[in-house]
Motif scaffolding. Structure first.
Motif, PDB file in Angstrom:
ATOM      1  N   LEU A 101       1.469   2.427   9.546  1.00 46.08           N
ATOM      2  CA  LEU A 101       1.451   2.094   8.118  1.00 46.08           C
ATOM      3  C   LEU A 101       2.862   1.981   7.568  1.00 46.08           C
ATOM      4  O   LEU A 101       3.158   1.100   6.760  1.00 46.08           O
ATOM      5  CB  LEU A 101       0.664   3.157   7.342  1.00 46.08           C
ATOM      6  N   VAL A 102       3.737   2.874   8.033  1.00 45.71           N
ATOM      7  CA  VAL A 102       5.135   2.781   7.600  1.00 45.71           C
ATOM      8  C   VAL A 102       5.715   1.442   8.049  1.00 45.71           C
ATOM      9  O   VAL A 102       6.372   0.735   7.281  1.00 45.71           O
ATOM     10  CB  VAL A 102       5.959   3.952   8.174  1.00 45.71           C
ATOM     11  N   THR A 125       5.842  -5.816   5.168  1.00 40.54           N
ATOM     12  CA  THR A 125       5.321  -6.639   4.079  1.00 40.54           C
ATOM     13  C   THR A 125       6.039  -6.442   2.757  1.00 40.54           C
ATOM     14  O   THR A 125       5.921  -7.272   1.871  1.00 40.54           O
ATOM     15  CB  THR A 125       3.823  -6.340   3.867  1.00 40.54           C
ATOM     16  N   PHE A 126       6.757  -5.321   2.595  1.00 41.79           N
ATOM     17  CA  PHE A 126       7.401  -5.116   1.296  1.00 41.79           C
ATOM     18  C   PHE A 126       8.928  -5.174   1.356  1.00 41.79           C
ATOM     19  O   PHE A 126       9.565  -5.407   0.357  1.00 41.79           O
ATOM     20  CB  PHE A 126       6.968  -3.772   0.691  1.00 41.79           C
ATOM     21  N   TYR A 152       4.089  -1.287   8.629  1.00 47.13           N
ATOM     22  CA  TYR A 152       3.498  -2.344   7.805  1.00 47.13           C
ATOM     23  C   TYR A 152       4.162  -2.418   6.432  1.00 47.13           C
ATOM     24  O   TYR A 152       4.365  -3.496   5.895  1.00 47.13           O
ATOM     25  CB  TYR A 152       1.989  -2.124   7.634  1.00 47.13           C
ATOM     26  N   PHE A 153       4.488  -1.232   5.901  1.00 46.05           N
ATOM     27  CA  PHE A 153       5.159  -1.217   4.599  1.00 46.05           C
ATOM     28  C   PHE A 153       6.486  -1.961   4.706  1.00 46.05           C
ATOM     29  O   PHE A 153       6.811  -2.813   3.880  1.00 46.05           O
ATOM     30  CB  PHE A 153       5.385   0.227   4.146  1.00 46.05           C
ATOM     31  N   ARG A 185       1.673  -8.959   1.571  1.00 48.88           N
ATOM     32  CA  ARG A 185       1.881  -8.193   0.340  1.00 48.88           C
ATOM     33  C   ARG A 185       0.688  -8.321  -0.611  1.00 48.88           C
ATOM     34  O   ARG A 185       0.078  -7.334  -1.011  1.00 48.88           O
ATOM     35  CB  ARG A 185       3.167  -8.668  -0.337  1.00 48.88           C
TER      36      ARG A 185
END
Lengths: 364, 338, 423
Positions: free
Chosen positions: C51-52, C58-59, C54-55, C215
């Protein structure tokens, strides 16, 4: 709380007392069935009425949709196209929604779902009868296989908890549940069908090959199985993980119960403990979930059947949505809602049959 | 005799289950005297916990009246109602369930202090919490005050529970089986502490238990009320009640208490009940609810008329109230033989 | 004595600066504690790291990697790893290695491809010979350019690696094949940047689309999750705490919505509300998604309400708001958080399902839209182009898996029954 067994001992004539109890339990149970059925009918009515209104509110009516199509394809004038379409459809776009609703409801009471708007002369009920069995077959087979597999694997995980097997299966279960079912469908098509060329996706359109005869013969059955295989595999993979994890936690809580310890202490055979004591009790909560998932899987069938071009109810629903075929949409919604509600009713009653505590007191 | 601080008048309470009413309390009348030690005794299912909850205002009775300091609590409004709320506190049976696992001891004791504006500011609150914890002998306090309930033992938790009940300066504390889930070895300490609290803080204690021996020890200076199947069958001064039990049920209970001296216990005549089964609340017998089990059952009387609490007519120097028709008539009890 | 000391201690601790200083310290402690706990659960830790990642993907990465929106017609459906290469005549294989080496020389490019923009920074130093492109990647423009190169009419040519395979290696015309094989070599196979995930049906870089396509999708799913969890929490608590008519109405509504086949209903509603903002889709999904969770939360509140500590709070006269927010809510917050994560996966599922059917807005170029186009443009059936559909599929699938692994790990962290079973 209050012991349910003692009145039998109090009465002087045990036989009549037992009969009386059974009679009373049956009465409560019958009332209960009646109540549940009434609720079910009311729910179906409310939901279909709600969807009736929603469907009419969708932008564009069946005539508009087809007129636009004809305009694009044939390049004739709007009035001409409109006149042509309107004459061929049994649909009056100017009738009030209330009148349409009352008509539809009147027909429904006589078990008549009306005729398709876009293909006049075709009875919606016949169309549903044509598509529904395939969906029931694919969804039913998929759920059944995954439920059984999940229960076996889940119990294995609980019995061998903390072993490498448990960790591996846990990870596997989380992994396969995490991925949406249509993604599984696409992955199967891309990887197995195209990259490895295990099957020809194009040949698996529809529900069975066009050159076989419907009936109890080998070519038909094998063809139907081959066409349904991909949707079934997809349903199995996407629901299996959930059953495994739920069965594991359910089994683990049952394993801690005193009656299991007592059964072990009494020296019962392991196989008997697993089937009669652990398995049966651990499976109880999963039945309710099974009914919920029937509704969910049926609903998600719209995408799955689109992806595999499997001609079931979802495919039919999607087609009628794109052409705004109100009566067909309405019919499919009715069937889907009835299935979900009936599944819930069966779960309630079935739960009662499996769990004596519920059976006697008539509680939900 | 001192003033009654609370009074229950013909309290009925029933619960609904599957559309049938289960009567849990029937025609319960008694008074709680100011600063007394009242023990309610009875086996499980006799309605003693329900009585406690009704006293504490946590459960409304189906019918009947409750008086607090002479006023019907249903007529109380606003600050008078708040006063009653705060004045009667309950201590639960299970020290593991009665403390919220997500709060520290300081937090759970300071919530009521802040809410009722007994303190202003964090450090005043901490000081008061400190005092309360010392009052219930949870010392050294610094080892306890910032802990979570799961870090404490059962006995410590029960003390916290008592300290929490004391935050609102109550005048009545209802202790519902408050020591039964605590280790026997620390029970006496807890009981002793509660008795001290009564003397130090002027609180009336209503102690609910299934253990007559405990009641005898604990309420020696106070009163005992014996309950059976939703009714109060005997109530009076402990010493009198223990010395000469009058209700058959009380007699049976007392005969079952083992004495420290084994000789005495063996010499004790154990009274045989006619039936070991307790009737179900849904199918209560007519007349006196104890009659199917009563060894001194009088046919034609006990199974017909419902006895009410009263002092036996011919027993003038007796203050114990009994609900048993043959006893009230002053008849000599004879074992029933079928 | 001890009490007096302690009181003065607390006095000191009460000072404002101390409290303010405590906040980040406590926060850091809590986060560290959480990291330590989660790292003990292997699959949960994988999910958390995922998840980190992915963060970041995408961000943060979108600010560094531009969205490739330029159609390059010779770069259509290039497989992963494709890039622009430099083709030269055999005789110059060692001389011309880069565009700098070609100063004063003639370089061929094919118009309507990525070539011209690639060569633009060097335009002053070299001569550009343009060839006209036709409708196929292996069209006459490229063949003419290669022929010119083989005949040394130009000195070098920019060519896409996919086209190298098709036009030079697998040339069907025997005369051209002989000519190319004898005269043309790739002097620099790594001239252009690599299309890590290949290129789509318009020759655009799929990798950049993956970076930019998550995002909105994730935000929409989170929005749907927030709304459905919020409604479920409010309705479930209200029903359980107030009881009576409110509870009956809410329960009836819940059962009714649960009886509607959810996905088909969404399909109809998506057609009904022809919106063009993806975030509205999240609202719609959230508004329909609460009933199952509401039931669970209602049951939780009902059971928590019967606990002794709630009764104690009642008896202390602490009031309804205190009971709900201080006594009951903290006891089910972990349950709510876990279900919030699951509702995100659900919202994601439904959102992308709608996009795949072509019923949701495609104005934002999300993973779902990539998948939709990849499917409708038939890239599934082209093993070179499958990346256009497969990349978003993998991005979605891995994201969902990370969320589920993370949620399951939290479940185990919070649930003492499971914890004792697993330790």
């Amino acid at each position: 709380m209050v012991s349910q067994t003692s009145p039998m001992l109090e009465d002087a004539k045990p036989e009549s007392a037992t009969e009386r109890i059974i009679e009373r339990a049956m009465k409560i149970y019958q009332n209960y069935i009646l109540r549940v059925l009434l609720q079910a009918v009311l729910t179906v009515w409310a939901v279909t009425s709600f969807t009736f209104i929603l469907i009419r509110l969708m932008p564009g009516n069946p005539i508009d949709v087809l007129v636009e199509q004809i305009l694009v394809q044939e390049g004739i004038s709007y009035e001409e196209a409109y006149a042509r379409v309107a004459s061929s459809f049994q649909f009056d776009p100017d009738a009030s929604t209330l009148d349409q609703y009352l008509d539809w409801l009147g027909d429904l009471i006589r078990f008549d779902l009306g005729e398709s708007i876009t293909s006049p002369g075709t009875k919606v009920i016949d169309e549903i009868a044509r598509f529904l069995p395939w969906t029931v077959f694919a969804v039913g087979a998929g759920l059944l296989i995954s439920f059984i597999l999940g229960i076996v694997l889940g119990m294995a995980m609980a019995y061998y908890r903390n072993s490498p097997l448990d960790h591996l299966l846990s990870l596997f279960a989380s992994f396969i549940t995490g991925i949406p079912n249509y993604i599984w469908g696409l992955l199967i098509v891309i990887i197995l069908g195209i990259q490895f060329g295990l099957f020809n996706v194009g040949q698996l359109r529809g529900t069975y090959a066009s050159d076989v005869e419907i009936g109890f013969n080998y070519p038909f059955i094998s063809s139907a199985l081959a066409h349904a295989a991909l949707p079934i595999i997809t349903y199995v993979i996407s629901t299996l993980g959930g059953w495994m994890l739920n069965m594991k936690s359910s089994t683990m809580s049952v394993l801690n119960e005193d009656y299991v310890n007592v059964a072990e202490a009494r020296g019962l055979r392991d196989s008997r403990i697993i089937s009669a004591y652990v398995g049966r009790n651990a499976m109880l909560p999963l039945f309710t979930q099974l009914t919920i998932s029937i509704g969910f899987v049926l609903g998600s069938g719209v995408v799955i059947e689109e992806i595999f071009v499997y001609w079931g109810l979802g495919h039919y629903l999607f087609a009628s949505i794109t052409t705004r075929d109100y009566t067909s949409m309405q019919g499919v919604f009715l069937i889907l809602t009835m299935t979900v509600v009936m599944a819930n009713v069966l779960a309630d009653l079935g739960y009662g049959l499996l769990d004596p505590r519920v059976r006697v007191s008539g509680e939900k | 005799m001192s003033e009654p601080i609370m009074q229950l008048e013909s309290i009925y309470r029933s619960f609904k289950k599957d559309r049938t009413d289960i009567p849990v309390l029937q025609d319960v009348n008694f008074a709680v005297n100011n600063l007394e030690f009242l023990c309610l005794v009875g086996e499980s299912g006799c309605g003693k916990t329900t009585t406690g909850k009704i006293l504490a205002g946590l459960l409304p009775p189906s019918s009947g009246k409750i008086y607090f300091e002479g006023q019907d609590i249903t007529t109380l409004r606003g600050s008078a109602r708040n006063h009653y709320r705060r004045s009667v506190q309950i201590i639960h049976q299970d020290p593991y369930a009665s403390l919220n696992p997500t709060h520290t001891i300081y937090e759970m004791l300071s919530f009521p202090l802040f809410h009722h504006k007994f303190v202003r500011g964090k450090h005043q609150a901490r000081e008061r919490v400190w005092e309360l914890l010392e009052l219930v002998d949870l010392t050294p306090v610094e080892d306890v005050i910032d802990k979570y309930p799961y870090q404490l033992s059962g006995g410590q938790r029960q003390r916290v529970s008592i300290a929490r009940a004391l935050t609102t300066n109550p005048s009545v504390i209802v202790a519902d089986e408050s020591v039964s889930m605590v280790d026997v070895s620390i029970r006496i300490g807890l009981l002793q502490m509660m008795m001290n609290l009564r003397d130090e803080l002027d609180v009336t204690i209503v102690f609910i238990t299934h253990d007559l021996a405990l009641a005898k020890y604990f309420a020696w200076e106070g009163r005992i009320g014996v309950m059976y199947l939703g009714r109060l069958v005997e109530i009076g001064k402990t010493q009198e009640l223990i010395a000469t039990p009058r209700h058959p049920y009380t007699k049976v209970l007392l005969s079952a208490i083992p004495e420290p001296d084994p000789e005495k216990t063996r010499a004790k005549r154990h009274i045989q009940l006619r039936s070991e089964d307790i009737p179900r609340l849904t199918e209560l017998p007519d007349g006196c609810t104890f009659h199917p089990r009563c060894p001194w059952y009088v046919e034609g009387v006990c199974d017909v008329d419902v006895p009410r609490l009263g002092i036996p007519a011919n027993d003038s120097n007796n203050t114990v109230e009994v609900a048993c028709i043959p006893v009230q008539r002053g008849e000599e009890l004879r074992l029933y033989e079928s | 004595m001890t009490r007096k000391q302690k009181t003065s201690d607390t006095l000191a601790n009460d000072s404002l600066t101390a409290i303010i200083l405590e906040i980040p310290l406590n926060l850091a402690k809590a986060i560290w504690g959480f990291l330590v706990k989660i790292s003990k659960n292997r699959s949960g830790f994988i999910g958390f790291l995922g998840l980190v990642a992915y963060f970041i993907l995408t961000f943060i990465l979108p600010s560094f990697i531009p969205f490739d929106d330029e159609a390059n017609l010779d770069e259509i459906t290039g497989p992963p790893g494709s890039r622009i290469q430099l083709a030269v005549h055999v005789d110059n294989a060692d001389v011309y290695q880069s565009l700098e080496d070609l100063e004063g020389r003639v370089v061929g490019v094919v118009t309507q491809t990525g070539g011209p923009s690639f060569i633009a920074p060097y335009e002053d130093t070299l001569t550009v010979e343009e060839f006209r492109w036709s409708s196929r990647r292996t069209g006459p423009g490229i063949q003419a350019a290669l022929t010119a190169l083989a005949n040394q009419e130009i000195d070098a040519m920019l060519i896409f690696s996919k086209s190298v395979d098709e036009v030079i290696t697998n040339q069907e015309d025997p005369d051209l094949k002989a000519l190319f094989d004898a005269n043309i070599v790739i002097s620099n196979p790594t001239l252009g940047p690599r299309h890590w995930l290949g290129s789509d049906t318009q020759g655009r870089d799929i990798g950049s689309h993956i970076v930019h396509g998550g995002r909105i999708l994730i935000l929409t799913a989170v929005l749907g999750g927030v709304i459905s969890t919020g409604i479920a929490l409010v309705f479930g608590s209200l029903g359980a705490l107030l009881g009576g008519t409110v509870d009956n109405v809410l329960t009836a509504l819940t059962n009714l919505i649960l009886a509607i086949p959810r996905f088909p209903l969404l399909v109809v509603l998506a057609g009904l509300i022809s919106f063009n903002n993806t975030l509205f889709l999240g609202v719609l999904i959230g508004v329909l998604g609460w009933p199952a969770l509401m039931r669970a939360i209602r049951a939780q509140v009902l059971s928590l309400r019967e606990r002794d500590f709630v009764e104690a709070a009642q008896s202390l006269g602490l009031g309804m708001p205190h009971i709900m927010f201080r006594e009951i809510l903290p006891n089910m917050i972990s349950f709510v958080i876990i279900n919030f994560i699951f509702s995100i996966t659900f919202a994601m599922y439904e959102q992308i399902g709608l996009v795949v059917l072509g019923l949701a807005p495609i104005s934002d170029y999300t993973w779902g839209v990539m998948l939709y186009f990849g499917r409708t443009r038939g890239t599934l059936f082209n093993s070179d182009g499958a990346s256009m559909a497969l990349s978003p599929v993998m991005a979605i699938a891995l994201f969902q898996v990370c969320l589920v692994l993370f949620a399951r790990a939290l479940e185990e962290l919070f649930d003492p029954r499971l914890r004792s079973g697993l330790v």
